[in-house]
Design an enzyme around this catalytic site. Structure first.
Site: not given
Length: 367
Positions: A50, A133, A151
């Site tokens: 991520e 996020y 996102d």
């Protein structure tokens, strides 16, 4: 993590979203791309992926991810890694503050959480570099916690599903979309749902291209499709123009080595090695004078191609020179690097790739 119903109420039509969750999940189960962090979704691997995927395409990330987790397979290895190794593993991905924050976060995890990612959304938010996020992605995918991960892809999908013309760059609007995603999230498989929404935005509800509405599992409930306005969404305020900076880059080589400088501790490309460069476009006489002040007398200068690199708020427009010289003792902060140390130790920012890609030939004396 409260739903904040008034925020959801800011988005007309949000009450229709829950009905679209199951079609999107079923679509994802059929077409999800096979990715290494999905095949083995440990908390550490999910987190690394991520962070790498922020502002970077999946295709670019894949080889970096494999190399990174092979070299640093867990939080303890990351916490104990040297900064030069981290920067070398990250070389070319850009936004180097991401990996520095990962390093800091790994050390916090070692001290406070037994060398593991904490299995709590709130605790994840306390770690350096982890915002709403990233915390939502790790919490939902790795730990099954029902929290949204919103996102740019998800903002685009939701803004089109709702035909919402609110400015998605505004914090209050982003919070409204998080509330809408939370309302939409099914009771089971929150990680799959978040990944499905990201996937939908990445491969169907495209940015900067016509959305593939015929392939979309949520098309029956998409208000932008009904209104024929998908290409107008999402709405975001115009960005401020980038500041243009002129720079002269000089690759100084001597007997199989190249001179590398060190950028300041803070600011753009903080504390990274770089090819020597100067503000503004300098003449050859001005360059020769600067090199002579460093101790490089009688350098042979060769004009190189122009370069260009875009940062978030700045654009470098570069003119380049190759300077061949006899060895000299460089000023403080500079080092000589041979091809092996460039390959294994020193990370050069992508801003210099126009010139750095020629270094093996220059150092071998073949160009």
């Amino acid at each position: 993590m409260n739903a904040g119903p008034r925020a959801a109420d800011m988005l007309p039509g949000a009450e229709r979203l829950p009905a679209l969750a199951q079609p999107i999940l079923a679509w994802y189960a059929r077409v999800a791309r096979s990715l290494p962090w999905r095949a083995e979704p440990t908390p550490y691997r999910v987190w690394v992926s991520e962070v790498m995927l922020q502002q970077t395409r999946v295709e670019t990330v894949l080889p970096y991810f494999e190399r990174f987790v092979a070299a640093l397979p867990d939080v303890g290895a990351l916490a104990g890694a040297s900064e030069p190794l981290l920067l070398k593993l990250w070389e070319g991905l850009g936004y180097y503050s991401r990996v520095r924050n990962m390093h800091k976060a790994a050390r916090v995890m070692t001290e406070r959480f037994g060398g593991r990612l904490p299995g709590s959304y709130e605790q994840l938010l306390t770690l350096p570099g982890i915002g709403e996020y990233s915390a939502g992605a790790v919490a939902s995918i790795a730990f099954g916690i029902a929290v949204p991960a919103v996102d740019g892809n998800v903002l685009r999908v939701l803004s089109r599903l709702l035909a919402c013309r609110a400015d998605i760059s505004q914090p209050r609007v982003k919070e409204s979309f998080r509330a809408a995603a939370r309302l939409m999230m099914p009771g089971e498989a929150p990680g799959d749902f978040n990944q499905a929404m990201m996937e939908l935005g990445a491969v169907v509800c495209l940015p900067n291209a016509a959305p593939r509405c015929g392939e979309c599992p949520a098309s029956q409930g998409c208000e932008a499709l009904r209104q024929h306005c998908a290409d107008e969404l999402p709405v975001r305020a115009p960005k401020k123009p980038r500041r243009i900076e002129q720079r002269t880059v000089v690759a100084v080589v001597s007997r199989g080595r190249v001179l590398l400088g060190l950028r300041p501790e803070t600011g753009l490309l903080a504390h990274m090695r770089e090819l020597p460069n100067f503000e503004s476009f300098l003449s050859q006489d001005e360059i020769a004078l600067r090199l002579a002040q460093w101790g490089a007398q009688g350098a042979s200068l060769q004009r190189l191609e122009d370069g260009r690199h875009i940062f978030t708020h700045i654009e470098w427009r570069m003119q380049g020179y190759l300077a061949r010289t006899e060895p000299f003792t460089p000023p403080d902060g500079f080092i000589w690097a041979d091809e092996a140390s460039l390959r294994d130790e020193h990370a050069l920012p992508g801003a210099f790739k126009t010139y750095a890609r020629h270094l093996p030939l220059w150092l071998a004396g073949n160009e």
